[in-house]
Design an enzyme around this catalytic site. Structure first.
Site, PDB file in Angstrom:
ATOM      1  CG  HIS A 228       5.476  -0.050   2.497  1.00 40.00           C
ATOM      2  ND1 HIS A 228       6.126  -0.617   3.871  1.00 40.00           N
ATOM      3  CD2 HIS A 228       6.226  -0.593   1.427  1.00 40.00           C
ATOM      4  CE1 HIS A 228       6.909  -1.443   3.502  1.00 40.00           C
ATOM      5  NE2 HIS A 228       7.381  -1.536   1.979  1.00 40.00           N
ATOM      6  CG  HIS A 267       1.932  -4.452  10.497  1.00 37.12           C
ATOM      7  ND1 HIS A 267       1.978  -5.742   9.567  1.00 37.12           N
ATOM      8  CD2 HIS A 267       3.119  -3.694  10.078  1.00 37.12           C
ATOM      9  CE1 HIS A 267       3.249  -5.992   9.020  1.00 37.12           C
ATOM     10  NE2 HIS A 267       3.751  -4.609   9.269  1.00 37.12           N
ATOM     11  CG  ASP A 318       6.502   3.657   9.745  1.00 34.58           C
ATOM     12  OD1 ASP A 318       7.731   3.656   9.507  1.00 34.58           O
ATOM     13  OD2 ASP A 318       5.794   2.896   9.126  1.00 34.58           O
TER      14      ASP A 318
HETATM   15  N1  COA Z   1      -6.373   4.385  11.377  1.00 31.78           N
HETATM   16  C1  COA Z   1      -7.605   4.470  11.459  1.00 31.78           C
HETATM   17  N2  COA Z   1      -8.033   3.118  11.075  1.00 31.78           N
HETATM   18  C2  COA Z   1      -7.412   2.141  10.593  1.00 31.78           C
HETATM   19  C3  COA Z   1      -6.037   2.053  10.763  1.00 31.78           C
HETATM   20  C4  COA Z   1      -5.514   3.339  11.018  1.00 31.78           C
HETATM   21  N3  COA Z   1      -4.247   3.453  11.077  1.00 31.78           N
HETATM   22  N4  COA Z   1      -5.383   0.897  10.235  1.00 31.78           N
HETATM   23  C5  COA Z   1      -6.468   0.112  10.050  1.00 31.78           C
HETATM   24  N5  COA Z   1      -7.614   0.764  10.271  1.00 31.78           N
HETATM   25  C6  COA Z   1      -9.103   0.186  10.219  1.00 31.78           C
HETATM   26  C7  COA Z   1      -9.394   0.096   8.585  1.00 31.78           C
HETATM   27  O1  COA Z   1      -9.983   1.192   8.159  1.00 31.78           O
HETATM   28  C8  COA Z   1     -10.367  -0.938   8.791  1.00 31.78           C
HETATM   29  O2  COA Z   1     -11.579  -0.264   9.229  1.00 31.78           O
HETATM   30  P1  COA Z   1     -13.304  -0.896   8.523  1.00 31.78           P
HETATM   31  O3  COA Z   1     -13.303  -2.435   8.956  1.00 31.78           O
HETATM   32  O4  COA Z   1     -13.957  -0.109   9.171  1.00 31.78           O
HETATM   33  O5  COA Z   1     -12.752  -0.704   7.008  1.00 31.78           O
HETATM   34  C9  COA Z   1     -10.086  -1.795   9.953  1.00 31.78           C
HETATM   35  O6  COA Z   1      -9.234  -0.905  10.920  1.00 31.78           O
HETATM   36  C10 COA Z   1      -9.283  -3.157   9.523  1.00 31.78           C
HETATM   37  O7  COA Z   1      -8.133  -2.708   8.856  1.00 31.78           O
HETATM   38  P2  COA Z   1      -7.268  -3.947   8.028  1.00 31.78           P
HETATM   39  O8  COA Z   1      -7.943  -4.282   6.843  1.00 31.78           O
HETATM   40  O9  COA Z   1      -6.823  -5.124   8.937  1.00 31.78           O
HETATM   41  O10 COA Z   1      -6.073  -3.156   7.604  1.00 31.78           O
HETATM   42  P3  COA Z   1      -5.271  -3.620   6.310  1.00 31.78           P
HETATM   43  O11 COA Z   1      -4.372  -4.737   6.587  1.00 31.78           O
HETATM   44  O12 COA Z   1      -5.949  -3.222   5.165  1.00 31.78           O
HETATM   45  O13 COA Z   1      -4.305  -2.309   6.509  1.00 31.78           O
HETATM   46  C11 COA Z   1      -2.250  -0.864   7.115  1.00 31.78           C
HETATM   47  C12 COA Z   1      -2.924  -1.987   7.210  1.00 31.78           C
HETATM   48  C13 COA Z   1      -1.038  -0.689   7.552  1.00 31.78           C
HETATM   49  C14 COA Z   1      -2.302  -0.493   5.422  1.00 31.78           C
HETATM   50  C15 COA Z   1      -3.353   0.242   7.704  1.00 31.78           C
HETATM   51  O14 COA Z   1      -3.469  -0.367   9.111  1.00 31.78           O
HETATM   52  C16 COA Z   1      -3.152   1.424   7.459  1.00 31.78           C
HETATM   53  O15 COA Z   1      -3.126   1.946   6.665  1.00 31.78           O
HETATM   54  N6  COA Z   1      -2.268   2.148   8.650  1.00 31.78           N
HETATM   55  C17 COA Z   1      -1.795   3.448   8.584  1.00 31.78           C
HETATM   56  C18 COA Z   1      -0.544   3.612   7.608  1.00 31.78           C
HETATM   57  C19 COA Z   1       0.679   3.027   8.122  1.00 31.78           C
HETATM   58  O16 COA Z   1       1.055   3.425   9.612  1.00 31.78           O
HETATM   59  N7  COA Z   1       1.507   2.193   7.648  1.00 31.78           N
HETATM   60  C20 COA Z   1       2.802   1.700   7.980  1.00 31.78           C
HETATM   61  C21 COA Z   1       2.435  -0.023   8.216  1.00 31.78           C
HETATM   62  S1  COA Z   1       4.064  -0.585   9.016  1.00 31.78           S
END
Ligand code: COA
Length: 381
Positions: A228, A267, A318
């Site tokens: 987050h 996201h 971010d």
């Molecule tokens: N880096 C690498 N891979 C990523 C990624 C990232 N930042 N964000 C998503 N993915 C991958 C996931 O690992 C997943 O892979 P898989 O299908 O092989 O398991 C796929 O993309 C789909 O992800 P999804 O399930 O749609 O994401 P989510 O809704 O569960 O998670 C976040 C959303 C924000 C938690 C995730 O994108 C993340 O951890 N981002 C990094 C942290 C961040 O920047 N947070 C600030 C958010 S505003």
């Protein structure tokens, strides 16, 4: 027939309540606060106007703004108890722990009787908006062995915060109106974002009829996590680790090969791009132009292009905010506390909404542990 209930891990896609505070529209990559496009607010409003809007539902007239500022700035008094508390905390703890502790402390000091109405929440909001920038500035400066800079009630939130952190000399960002404005834009972009994890945490706590300080303390705990709010500082740690834009492409490819998450990308709601990124990117580029940050812009572009080509995953707010705060001179582990200060606006607006139409938030779970069994006395185990 399969009668297993549907379990939505992470509440994925669940609509938990109504809100009139903001609307996230992933299909068009857009976001409105009380019906106004965030880009429009960024270009035309101060942070205080947006704060007022989130609380009251309408943009203020000049008279209403003056009244709001007069009241808000009257809370900008250095509290000796808060000063000694902050100076008693370990200098190697995370600054988000200091923010969380400061809010919890403020709750113990507030003599106003807790009443779950908009007036009381406005009072707490003003108190937080005045005291948290001071707490953060004190924390930065004590770690740098510097004295406190007193708040200035003639300044807006953004300029006052910058001057308490960096002082008011000519080379301080507080003395550069363009830096102040780009910083203020970041606060507007961070101010609100519907039912994200920290806002939802605040609403869950509020739904038990607990007090506002408790709700904000919990929200800060949720925001700290790297999935987050904590992502903005991890973005900069990553960029500092890469160091050279020529290495950015390999770094991203290696991280993806290792199935690592790359902070600042992706996201839960936006899948085609984060509505706030273009405005923040514009401020980041402007800051880089003024402060010799071409290297970070080049790295930003290479990382984003590599990520897009490999995965289609787009940057979130971010990603540009991290290097923008770095260029302003903030220590990296203070980026998420900046997010806290901005998000007090959205959190408190949601707390009012939750109180006004409350229902205890208490979901169900589907049990998947052992079947019921008898306790075997200790001697026979
Ligand atoms: N880096 C690498 N891979 C990523 C990624 C990232 N930042 N964000 C998503 N993915 C991958 C996931 O690992 C997943 O892979 P898989 O299908 O092989 O398991 C796929 O993309 C789909 O992800 P999804 O399930 O749609 O994401 P989510 O809704 O569960 O998670 C976040 C959303 C924000 C938690 C995730 O994108 C993340 O951890 N981002 C990094 C942290 C961040 O920047 N947070 C600030 C958010 S505003």
């Amino acid at each position: 027939m399969n009668t297993a209930p549907e379990v939505r891990k992470g509440l994925y896609g669940v609509i938990a309540d109504y809100t009139s505070v903001s609307k996230v529209m992933p299909e068009t990559n857009s976001l409105t606060y009380r019906g106004y496009a965030v880009q429009d607010l960024v270009e035309n409003c101060s942070f205080e106007e947006v704060f007022y809007l989130l609380w009251n539902g309408e943009l203020p007239t000049q008279e209403q703004m003056d009244e709001f500022n007069k009241r808000g700035r009257s809370y900008r008094k250095l509290d000796p108890g808060l000063i000694s508390l902050i100076h008693s905390l370990p200098t190697d703890c995370h600054p988000m722990d200091v923010m969380r502790t400061a809010v919890s402390y403020m709750g113990t000091k507030d003599k106003e009787h807790f009443t779950p109405d908009a007036d009381h929440i406005t009072h707490v909001g003003h108190n937080l908006l005045a005291q948290l920038p001071m707490a953060m500035a004190m924390d930065i400066r004590r770690r740098q062995g510097k004295d406190i800079v007193a708040p200035d009630s003639t300044k807006g939130v953004a300029e006052n915060l910058l001057s308490m952190v960096f002082g008011t000399d000519e080379d301080s960002p507080a003395s550069n109106p363009e830096d102040v404005r780009d910083f203020e834009k970041s606060l507007i972009l961070y101010a609100e974002h519907s039912f994200n994890a920290s806002t939802f945490t605040g609403r869950v706590i509020t739904s038990t009829r607990s007090d506002v300080y408790s709700a904000i303390t919990g929200a800060i705990g949720a925001l700290k996590g790297p999935l987050h709010g904590g992502a903005n500082e991890f973005v900069m740690h990553t960029m500092l680790e890469i160091d050279d834009p020529a290495k950015a492409e390999d770094w991203v490819n290696n991280a993806l090969d290792n199935k690592d998450l790359i902070m600042g990308f992706g996201h839960r709601v936006y899948k085609k791009g984060d509505s706030r990124v273009p405005s923040m990117e514009k401020s980041f580029r402007a800051l880089a132009d003024r402060h010799g940050g071409a290297k970070w812009v080049e790295m930003y572009e290479k990382m984003a292009a590599t990520m897009d080509a490999r995965t289609g995953i787009k940057p979130n707010l971010d990603f540009p905010a991290g290097p923008a705060y770095y260029l302003l001179g903030f220590p990296v582990d203070f980026f998420t506390p900046l997010f806290v200060i901005a998000r007090v606006a959205g959190w408190t607006a949601h707390i009012v909404e939750q109180y006004q139409n409350n229902s205890l938030i208490r979901p169900l779970s589907e049990y998947n542990g052992p079947e019921q069994r008898e306790v075997v006395p200790m001697a026979q185990r």
